[in-house]
Write a protein that holds these residues in place. Structure first.
Motif, PDB file in Angstrom:
ATOM      1  N   GLY A 146       0.782  -1.227  -0.057  1.00 49.31           N
ATOM      2  CA  GLY A 146       0.086   0.005  -0.046  1.00 49.31           C
ATOM      3  C   GLY A 146       0.825   1.235   0.035  1.00 49.31           C
ATOM      4  N   THR A 147       0.448   2.112   0.680  1.00 48.08           N
ATOM      5  CA  THR A 147       1.079   3.458   0.637  1.00 48.08           C
ATOM      6  C   THR A 147       1.916   3.896   1.802  1.00 48.08           C
ATOM      7  OG1 THR A 147      -0.677   4.696  -0.730  1.00 48.08           O
ATOM      8  CG2 THR A 147       0.750   6.086   0.459  1.00 48.08           C
ATOM      9  N   VAL A 148       3.060   4.302   1.244  1.00 47.11           N
ATOM     10  CA  VAL A 148       4.104   4.394   2.328  1.00 47.11           C
ATOM     11  C   VAL A 148       4.452   6.055   2.293  1.00 47.11           C
ATOM     12  CG1 VAL A 148       6.560   4.185   3.264  1.00 47.11           C
ATOM     13  CG2 VAL A 148       5.285   2.357   2.468  1.00 47.11           C
ATOM     14  N   LEU A 149       4.482   6.754   3.323  1.00 46.21           N
ATOM     15  CA  LEU A 149       4.697   8.179   3.349  1.00 46.21           C
ATOM     16  C   LEU A 149       6.131   8.237   3.961  1.00 46.21           C
ATOM     17  CD1 LEU A 149       3.942  11.212   3.516  1.00 46.21           C
ATOM     18  CD2 LEU A 149       3.008  10.809   5.923  1.00 46.21           C
ATOM     19  N   ASP A 150       6.823   9.229   3.216  1.00 49.23           N
ATOM     20  CA  ASP A 150       8.253   9.420   3.662  1.00 49.23           C
ATOM     21  C   ASP A 150       8.137  10.893   3.854  1.00 49.23           C
ATOM     22  OD1 ASP A 150      10.926   9.831   4.097  1.00 49.23           O
ATOM     23  OD2 ASP A 150      11.552   9.152   2.371  1.00 49.23           O
ATOM     24  N   PHE A 151       7.757  10.937   5.289  1.00 50.65           N
ATOM     25  CA  PHE A 151       7.753  12.340   5.651  1.00 50.65           C
ATOM     26  C   PHE A 151       9.154  13.245   5.858  1.00 50.65           C
ATOM     27  CE2 PHE A 151       7.142  15.378   9.396  1.00 50.65           C
ATOM     28  CZ  PHE A 151       6.405  16.061   8.743  1.00 50.65           C
ATOM     29  N   ARG A 152       9.344  14.340   5.163  1.00 46.05           N
ATOM     30  CA  ARG A 152      10.382  15.058   4.877  1.00 46.05           C
ATOM     31  C   ARG A 152      11.463  14.486   4.290  1.00 46.05           C
ATOM     32  NH1 ARG A 152      10.056  20.275   8.071  1.00 46.05           N
ATOM     33  NH2 ARG A 152       7.802  20.307   7.982  1.00 46.05           N
ATOM     34  N   CYS A 153      11.115  13.838   3.098  1.00 47.37           N
ATOM     35  CA  CYS A 153      11.723  12.955   2.266  1.00 47.37           C
ATOM     36  C   CYS A 153      13.118  13.364   1.858  1.00 47.37           C
ATOM     37  CB  CYS A 153      11.109  12.511   1.007  1.00 47.37           C
ATOM     38  SG  CYS A 153      10.664  13.836   0.113  1.00 47.37           S
ATOM     39  N   GLY A 154      13.381  14.914   1.944  1.00 47.40           N
ATOM     40  CA  GLY A 154      14.737  15.406   1.312  1.00 47.40           C
ATOM     41  C   GLY A 154      14.773  15.211   0.141  1.00 47.40           C
ATOM     42  N   CYS A 155      16.171  14.692  -0.388  1.00 44.07           N
ATOM     43  CA  CYS A 155      16.370  14.345  -1.626  1.00 44.07           C
ATOM     44  C   CYS A 155      16.356  12.923  -2.008  1.00 44.07           C
ATOM     45  CB  CYS A 155      17.863  14.979  -2.251  1.00 44.07           C
ATOM     46  SG  CYS A 155      19.119  14.858  -1.198  1.00 44.07           S
ATOM     47  N   GLY A 156      15.593  12.117  -0.991  1.00 47.20           N
ATOM     48  CA  GLY A 156      15.558  10.848  -1.247  1.00 47.20           C
ATOM     49  C   GLY A 156      16.306   9.688  -0.763  1.00 47.20           C
ATOM     50  N   ARG A 157      16.964  10.150   0.652  1.00 46.85           N
ATOM     51  CA  ARG A 157      18.059   9.050   1.103  1.00 46.85           C
ATOM     52  C   ARG A 157      17.217   7.741   1.534  1.00 46.85           C
ATOM     53  NH1 ARG A 157      21.124  10.378   6.592  1.00 46.85           N
ATOM     54  NH2 ARG A 157      19.102  11.044   7.313  1.00 46.85           N
ATOM     55  N   LEU A 158      16.065   7.950   1.930  1.00 42.34           N
ATOM     56  CA  LEU A 158      15.233   6.401   2.305  1.00 42.34           C
ATOM     57  C   LEU A 158      14.389   6.366   1.056  1.00 42.34           C
ATOM     58  CD1 LEU A 158      14.081   6.874   6.026  1.00 42.34           C
ATOM     59  CD2 LEU A 158      15.948   5.585   4.808  1.00 42.34           C
ATOM     60  N   ALA A 159      13.699   7.198   0.325  1.00 43.40           N
ATOM     61  CA  ALA A 159      12.906   7.090  -0.814  1.00 43.40           C
ATOM     62  C   ALA A 159      13.384   6.052  -1.806  1.00 43.40           C
ATOM     63  CB  ALA A 159      12.346   8.311  -1.595  1.00 43.40           C
ATOM     64  N   ARG A 160      14.745   6.248  -2.160  1.00 40.52           N
ATOM     65  CA  ARG A 160      15.437   5.456  -3.081  1.00 40.52           C
ATOM     66  C   ARG A 160      15.157   4.021  -2.747  1.00 40.52           C
ATOM     67  NH1 ARG A 160      19.252   8.218  -4.446  1.00 40.52           N
ATOM     68  NH2 ARG A 160      20.330   6.715  -5.567  1.00 40.52           N
ATOM     69  N   TYR A 161      15.089   3.613  -1.387  1.00 37.19           N
ATOM     70  CA  TYR A 161      15.197   2.163  -1.182  1.00 37.19           C
ATOM     71  C   TYR A 161      13.735   1.733  -1.096  1.00 37.19           C
ATOM     72  CZ  TYR A 161      20.255   3.012  -0.370  1.00 37.19           C
ATOM     73  OH  TYR A 161      21.312   3.270  -0.464  1.00 37.19           O
ATOM     74  N   CYS A 187      13.683  14.526  -6.643  1.00 37.88           N
ATOM     75  CA  CYS A 187      12.803  13.389  -6.468  1.00 37.88           C
ATOM     76  C   CYS A 187      12.055  13.130  -7.560  1.00 37.88           C
ATOM     77  CB  CYS A 187      12.195  13.257  -4.935  1.00 37.88           C
ATOM     78  SG  CYS A 187      13.389  13.318  -3.503  1.00 37.88           S
ATOM     79  N   ARG A 188      10.994  13.895  -7.822  1.00 36.72           N
ATOM     80  CA  ARG A 188      10.359  13.776  -8.928  1.00 36.72           C
ATOM     81  C   ARG A 188      10.960  13.248 -10.221  1.00 36.72           C
ATOM     82  NH1 ARG A 188       6.578  19.226  -8.113  1.00 36.72           N
ATOM     83  NH2 ARG A 188       5.265  18.305  -6.331  1.00 36.72           N
ATOM     84  N   ALA A 189      12.109  13.726 -10.537  1.00 35.43           N
ATOM     85  CA  ALA A 189      12.884  13.719 -11.771  1.00 35.43           C
ATOM     86  C   ALA A 189      13.511  12.300 -11.721  1.00 35.43           C
ATOM     87  CB  ALA A 189      13.664  14.789 -12.068  1.00 35.43           C
ATOM     88  N   HIS A 190      14.219  11.780 -10.772  1.00 36.22           N
ATOM     89  CA  HIS A 190      14.757  10.620 -10.374  1.00 36.22           C
ATOM     90  C   HIS A 190      14.462   9.661  -9.697  1.00 36.22           C
ATOM     91  CE1 HIS A 190      17.790  12.965 -12.362  1.00 36.22           C
ATOM     92  NE2 HIS A 190      17.619  14.210 -11.595  1.00 36.22           N
ATOM     93  N   LEU A 191      13.320   9.518  -8.996  1.00 39.44           N
ATOM     94  CA  LEU A 191      12.999   8.415  -8.221  1.00 39.44           C
ATOM     95  C   LEU A 191      11.538   8.005  -8.386  1.00 39.44           C
ATOM     96  CD1 LEU A 191      14.249   9.451  -4.682  1.00 39.44           C
ATOM     97  CD2 LEU A 191      15.462   8.178  -6.428  1.00 39.44           C
ATOM     98  N   ALA A 192      11.390   6.689  -8.326  1.00 43.74           N
ATOM     99  CA  ALA A 192       9.795   6.257  -8.496  1.00 43.74           C
ATOM    100  C   ALA A 192       8.967   6.821  -7.192  1.00 43.74           C
ATOM    101  CB  ALA A 192       9.939   4.761  -8.470  1.00 43.74           C
ATOM    102  N   GLY A 193       8.010   6.892  -7.537  1.00 47.57           N
ATOM    103  CA  GLY A 193       6.784   7.388  -6.382  1.00 47.57           C
ATOM    104  C   GLY A 193       6.370   8.765  -6.826  1.00 47.57           C
ATOM    105  N   GLU A 194       5.618   9.314  -5.777  1.00 51.50           N
ATOM    106  CA  GLU A 194       4.956  10.585  -5.820  1.00 51.50           C
ATOM    107  C   GLU A 194       5.752  11.405  -4.870  1.00 51.50           C
ATOM    108  OE1 GLU A 194       0.288  12.341  -5.174  1.00 51.50           O
ATOM    109  OE2 GLU A 194       0.688  10.137  -4.934  1.00 51.50           O
ATOM    110  N   PHE A 195       5.899  12.650  -5.202  1.00 51.77           N
ATOM    111  CA  PHE A 195       6.516  13.606  -4.422  1.00 51.77           C
ATOM    112  C   PHE A 195       6.017  14.808  -4.443  1.00 51.77           C
ATOM    113  CE2 PHE A 195       9.523  10.202  -5.498  1.00 51.77           C
ATOM    114  CZ  PHE A 195      10.119   9.939  -4.399  1.00 51.77           C
ATOM    115  N   LEU A 196       5.663  15.533  -3.152  1.00 48.02           N
ATOM    116  CA  LEU A 196       4.781  16.605  -3.058  1.00 48.02           C
ATOM    117  C   LEU A 196       5.647  17.556  -2.046  1.00 48.02           C
ATOM    118  CD1 LEU A 196       1.474  14.571  -2.370  1.00 48.02           C
ATOM    119  CD2 LEU A 196       2.422  15.514  -4.494  1.00 48.02           C
ATOM    120  N   VAL A 197       5.389  18.959  -2.342  1.00 52.73           N
ATOM    121  CA  VAL A 197       5.936  19.966  -1.499  1.00 52.73           C
ATOM    122  C   VAL A 197       4.624  20.190  -0.489  1.00 52.73           C
ATOM    123  CG1 VAL A 197       6.394  22.492  -1.436  1.00 52.73           C
ATOM    124  CG2 VAL A 197       7.207  21.029  -3.573  1.00 52.73           C
ATOM    125  N   ASN A 198       5.237  20.293   0.831  1.00 60.34           N
ATOM    126  CA  ASN A 198       4.048  20.481   1.857  1.00 60.34           C
ATOM    127  C   ASN A 198       4.781  22.050   2.460  1.00 60.34           C
ATOM    128  OD1 ASN A 198       6.258  18.674   3.231  1.00 60.34           O
ATOM    129  ND2 ASN A 198       5.283  19.774   5.010  1.00 60.34           N
TER     130      ASN A 198
END
Length: 159
Positions: A49-64, A86-97
């Motif tokens: 399902g959906t995993v939220l990476d809160f304050r993902c930065g430039c994808g240190r965890l998102a890439r995994y 992140c939007r340009a280089h990683l899979a997933g949905e990345f949003l500015v909050n």
């Protein structure tokens, strides 16, 4: 998989090399996966399902987290430049909050929320507000994984 520039990395991580950033990101990911297994059972029963990476930065965890195709990753951050990367280089949905809640997500839309070394940067009232907001976007029964830097790590961090 490409890496963010060193200046981008240094805005969100106290290290001084891209290699250190990758190694620490993978180490944190493995620790989170082990914590998930303690809650959900063996690897075959992991969170989907959906995993939220809160304050993902430039994808240190998102890439995994995006390695597992059973998961839909949503990363959020206040840094427009890093979200764009992140939007340009990683899979997933990345949003500015925004700096303050709410998140740009529907209520009860997240199965697992991850916040790595984020809450120690908030004042107590702000941290509580963000915890309430993360609870709002989590489905009933969702899992939250939060890490907070130790006092010794805070002393090692550059100022």
């Amino acid at each position: 998989m490409p890496l963010a520039s060193l200046p981008q990395i240094q805005r969100v991580h106290g290290g001084n090399s891209q290699t250190q950033y990758l190694i620490e990101g993978h180490s944190i990911y493995v620790k989170f996966e082990r914590a998930l297994q303690r809650v959900t059972g063996p690897p075959g029963s992991r969170i989907s399902g959906t995993v939220l990476d809160f304050r993902c930065g430039c994808g240190r965890l998102a890439r995994y987290f995006t390695v597992d195709s059973a998961r839909h990753l949503v990363g959020v951050d206040v840094d427009c430049d890093n979200v764009g990367w992140c939007r340009a280089h990683l899979a997933g949905e990345f949003l500015v909050n925004a700096v303050n809640p709410p998140l740009p997500l529907e209520a009860a839309s997240v199965d697992c929320a991850v916040a790595n070394d984020v809450f120690n940067h908030f004042r107590e009232a702000d941290g509580r507000a963000w915890l309430r907001e993360i609870a709002r976007v989590c489905r009933q029964g969702a899992i939250g994984l939060v890490s907070i830097a130790s006092e010794s790590a805070r002393w090692r961090a550059p100022t």
